[in-house]
Motif scaffolding. Structure first.
Motif, mmCIF file in Angstrom:
data_model
loop_
_atom_site.group_PDB
_atom_site.id
_atom_site.type_symbol
_atom_site.label_atom_id
_atom_site.label_comp_id
_atom_site.label_asym_id
_atom_site.label_seq_id
_atom_site.Cartn_x
_atom_site.Cartn_y
_atom_site.Cartn_z
ATOM 1 N N MET A 101 24.298 66.492 6.725
ATOM 2 C CA MET A 101 24.158 65.105 7.185
ATOM 3 C C MET A 101 22.983 64.357 6.526
ATOM 4 S SD MET A 101 25.225 62.507 8.805
ATOM 5 C CE MET A 101 26.649 63.016 9.733
ATOM 6 N N PRO A 102 21.769 64.940 6.466
ATOM 7 C CA PRO A 102 20.668 64.189 5.828
ATOM 8 C C PRO A 102 20.968 63.882 4.358
ATOM 9 C CG PRO A 102 19.811 66.134 6.966
ATOM 10 C CD PRO A 102 21.296 66.227 7.008
ATOM 11 N N THR A 103 21.554 64.861 3.660
ATOM 12 C CA THR A 103 21.862 64.667 2.239
ATOM 13 C C THR A 103 22.973 63.636 2.068
ATOM 14 O OG1 THR A 103 21.349 67.015 2.033
ATOM 15 C CG2 THR A 103 22.210 65.950 0.095
ATOM 16 N N TYR A 104 23.954 63.703 2.961
ATOM 17 C CA TYR A 104 25.045 62.704 2.949
ATOM 18 C C TYR A 104 24.458 61.298 3.112
ATOM 19 C CZ TYR A 104 28.511 59.729 5.247
ATOM 20 O OH TYR A 104 29.295 58.665 5.613
ATOM 21 N N LEU A 105 23.549 61.139 4.066
ATOM 22 C CA LEU A 105 22.950 59.807 4.316
ATOM 23 C C LEU A 105 22.144 59.351 3.100
ATOM 24 C CD1 LEU A 105 21.893 60.198 8.067
ATOM 25 C CD2 LEU A 105 23.793 58.857 7.140
ATOM 26 N N LEU A 106 21.450 60.304 2.468
ATOM 27 C CA LEU A 106 20.686 59.968 1.253
ATOM 28 C C LEU A 106 21.626 59.459 0.157
ATOM 29 C CD1 LEU A 106 18.021 60.009 -0.369
ATOM 30 C CD2 LEU A 106 18.492 62.412 -0.908
ATOM 31 N N ALA A 107 22.749 60.162 -0.020
ATOM 32 C CA ALA A 107 23.721 59.747 -1.045
ATOM 33 C C ALA A 107 24.308 58.380 -0.705
ATOM 34 C CB ALA A 107 24.830 60.801 -1.170
ATOM 35 N N ARG A 108 24.590 58.161 0.580
ATOM 36 C CA ARG A 108 25.115 56.848 0.994
ATOM 37 C C ARG A 108 24.094 55.759 0.657
ATOM 38 N NH1 ARG A 108 29.825 56.203 4.264
ATOM 39 N NH2 ARG A 108 29.249 54.032 4.021
ATOM 40 N N PHE A 109 22.830 56.042 0.918
ATOM 41 C CA PHE A 109 21.755 55.073 0.655
ATOM 42 C C PHE A 109 21.658 54.778 -0.847
ATOM 43 C CE2 PHE A 109 17.237 54.318 -0.347
ATOM 44 C CZ PHE A 109 17.035 53.143 0.374
ATOM 45 N N ARG A 110 21.663 55.860 -1.650
ATOM 46 C CA ARG A 110 21.487 55.689 -3.101
ATOM 47 C C ARG A 110 22.675 55.012 -3.775
ATOM 48 N NH1 ARG A 110 18.210 59.100 -6.493
ATOM 49 N NH2 ARG A 110 20.112 59.522 -7.638
ATOM 50 N N THR A 111 23.846 55.111 -3.156
ATOM 51 C CA THR A 111 25.047 54.531 -3.792
ATOM 52 C C THR A 111 25.484 53.246 -3.091
ATOM 53 O OG1 THR A 111 26.493 55.885 -2.404
ATOM 54 C CG2 THR A 111 25.865 56.811 -4.533
ATOM 55 N N PHE A 112 24.659 52.769 -2.181
ATOM 56 C CA PHE A 112 25.012 51.589 -1.376
ATOM 57 C C PHE A 112 25.362 50.403 -2.292
ATOM 58 C CE2 PHE A 112 23.960 47.673 0.933
ATOM 59 C CZ PHE A 112 24.762 47.850 2.045
ATOM 60 N N GLY A 113 26.478 49.765 -2.009
ATOM 61 C CA GLY A 113 26.867 48.563 -2.757
ATOM 62 C C GLY A 113 27.654 48.851 -4.026
ATOM 63 N N ARG A 114 27.806 50.117 -4.388
ATOM 64 C CA ARG A 114 28.596 50.454 -5.587
ATOM 65 C C ARG A 114 30.050 50.657 -5.155
ATOM 66 N NH1 ARG A 114 25.583 52.717 -10.262
ATOM 67 N NH2 ARG A 114 23.365 52.621 -9.787
ATOM 68 N N THR A 115 30.893 49.723 -5.570
ATOM 69 C CA THR A 115 32.264 49.722 -5.044
ATOM 70 C C THR A 115 33.111 50.872 -5.594
ATOM 71 O OG1 THR A 115 32.769 48.128 -6.772
ATOM 72 C CG2 THR A 115 32.406 47.246 -4.549
ATOM 73 N N ASN A 116 32.762 51.404 -6.746
ATOM 74 C CA ASN A 116 33.590 52.489 -7.298
ATOM 75 C C ASN A 116 33.050 53.884 -6.948
ATOM 76 O OD1 ASN A 116 31.438 51.918 -8.941
ATOM 77 N ND2 ASN A 116 32.485 52.459 -10.846
ATOM 78 N N ILE A 117 32.154 53.933 -5.937
ATOM 79 C CA ILE A 117 31.681 55.239 -5.455
ATOM 80 C C ILE A 117 32.000 55.365 -3.972
ATOM 81 C CG2 ILE A 117 29.671 56.703 -5.011
ATOM 82 C CD1 ILE A 117 28.323 55.589 -7.439
ATOM 83 N N SER A 118 32.571 56.505 -3.607
ATOM 84 C CA SER A 118 32.834 56.772 -2.203
ATOM 85 C C SER A 118 32.173 58.103 -1.836
ATOM 86 C CB SER A 118 34.352 56.835 -1.986
ATOM 87 O OG SER A 118 34.634 57.322 -0.700
ATOM 88 N N VAL A 119 31.217 58.033 -0.929
ATOM 89 C CA VAL A 119 30.557 59.254 -0.450
ATOM 90 C C VAL A 119 31.144 59.577 0.919
ATOM 91 C CG1 VAL A 119 28.374 60.328 0.211
ATOM 92 C CG2 VAL A 119 28.433 58.723 -1.698
ATOM 93 N N ARG A 120 31.710 60.771 1.044
ATOM 94 C CA ARG A 120 32.418 61.140 2.275
ATOM 95 C C ARG A 120 31.769 62.356 2.921
ATOM 96 N NH1 ARG A 120 38.436 60.573 -0.489
ATOM 97 N NH2 ARG A 120 38.183 58.389 -1.088
ATOM 98 N N TYR A 121 31.579 62.262 4.226
ATOM 99 C CA TYR A 121 31.035 63.403 4.958
ATOM 100 C C TYR A 121 32.177 64.376 5.223
ATOM 101 C CZ TYR A 121 28.778 66.218 8.484
ATOM 102 O OH TYR A 121 28.265 67.277 9.178
ATOM 103 N N GLY A 122 32.072 65.592 4.728
ATOM 104 C CA GLY A 122 33.140 66.561 4.989
ATOM 105 C C GLY A 122 33.068 67.757 4.070
ATOM 106 N N ASP A 123 33.935 68.731 4.399
ATOM 107 C CA ASP A 123 33.986 70.004 3.686
ATOM 108 C C ASP A 123 35.013 69.901 2.564
ATOM 109 O OD1 ASP A 123 34.357 72.591 2.838
ATOM 110 O OD2 ASP A 123 34.526 73.443 4.852
ATOM 111 N N PHE A 124 34.566 69.957 1.308
ATOM 112 C CA PHE A 124 35.499 69.744 0.196
ATOM 113 C C PHE A 124 36.587 70.807 0.113
ATOM 114 C CE2 PHE A 124 31.957 72.077 -1.857
ATOM 115 C CZ PHE A 124 32.647 73.153 -2.398
ATOM 116 N N TRP A 125 36.327 71.993 0.680
ATOM 117 C CA TRP A 125 37.351 73.055 0.645
ATOM 118 C C TRP A 125 38.579 72.631 1.439
ATOM 119 C CZ3 TRP A 125 36.450 76.308 -3.047
ATOM 120 C CH2 TRP A 125 35.166 76.730 -3.336
#
Ligand SMILES: C[S@@+](CC[C@H](N)C(=O)[O-])C[C@H]1O[C@@H](n2cnc3c(N)ncnc32)[C@H](O)[C@@H]1O
Length: 185
Positions: A101-125
């Motif tokens: 969760m903390p890393t997810y929030l960091l990624a959301r913050f760093r990519t905020f406003g970039r329309t071609n990036i989607s950061v999703r919380y979840g298990d990629f497997w």
């Protein structure tokens, strides 16, 4: 999960004060240990921790990925989103999954406003990645084996996998650049 963690902590605190010949303590010990087993199992199965890919390796991985505008790029455990940002700058639609969760929030913050990036919380497997043109990852050796037996099999022909450091056990790499390794399906 929280209850089990609290019980585990309590056990660790009590242990030094209890005599091993104390039967009630031993019963309590076994009960608490049984309750803690799911936590211990989770710890044992834990995925790679957040260790960011260095800038130079990000560049090497982007070179290997040869991203074309419109490519769908997944980062498996996207950390702070640096590989997503680099892929998006090449014109990709960049999608990252992150389980911490903390890393997810960091990624959301760093990519905020970039329309071609989607950061999703979840298990990629547990996700369907079969539409990937490119997969980038920085996993662990034992996770690469699982990757080869699962996600790799479902990728479309021509899909590229660019891994930081760790290799697939049974597949010959197409190219290497610094710490990056490329596989083409
Ligand atoms: C070694 S870091 C790499 C981060 C980023 N890809 C990079 O190269 O800078 C691995 C990341 O994968 C995440 N992770 C591990 N297992 C995961 C899973 N099953 N699903 C989603 N994220 C996961 C971790 O939380 C961690 O942030």
């Amino acid at each position: 999960m929280v209850l089990e963690a609290v019980l585990l902590l309590a056990l660790l605190m009590v242990l030094p004060f209890a005599g091993l010949t104390n039967i009630p303590f031993l019963v309590l010990y076994v009960v608490v240990l049984a309750l803690c087993l799911p936590v211990i199992r989770l710890i044992m199965q834990a995925g790679p921790p957040f260790v960011p890919t260095p800038k130079k390796t990000v560049q090497d991985m982007m070179k290997l990925a040869a991203i074309k505008p419109g490519d769908i790029v997944y980062d498996l455990g996207c950390g702070d989103g640096r590989l997503l940002i680099a892929a998006a700058e090449k014109g990709a639609v960049a999608i990252g999954y992150e389980l911490s969760m903390p890393t997810y929030l960091l990624a959301r913050f760093r990519t905020f406003g970039r329309t071609n990036i989607s950061v999703r919380y979840g298990d990629f497997w547990k996700k369907d990645l079969s539409d990937a043109d490119v997969i980038v990852c920085y996993l662990l050796m034992q996770k690469m084996k699982i990757f080869e037996e699962t996600i790799w099999l479902r990728l479309k022909p021509g899909a590229r996998v660019v891994s930081h450091s760790f290799t697939l056990p049974n597949i010959k790499p197409t190219a290497k650049e610094g710490d990056g390794v490329l596989y083409v399906k």
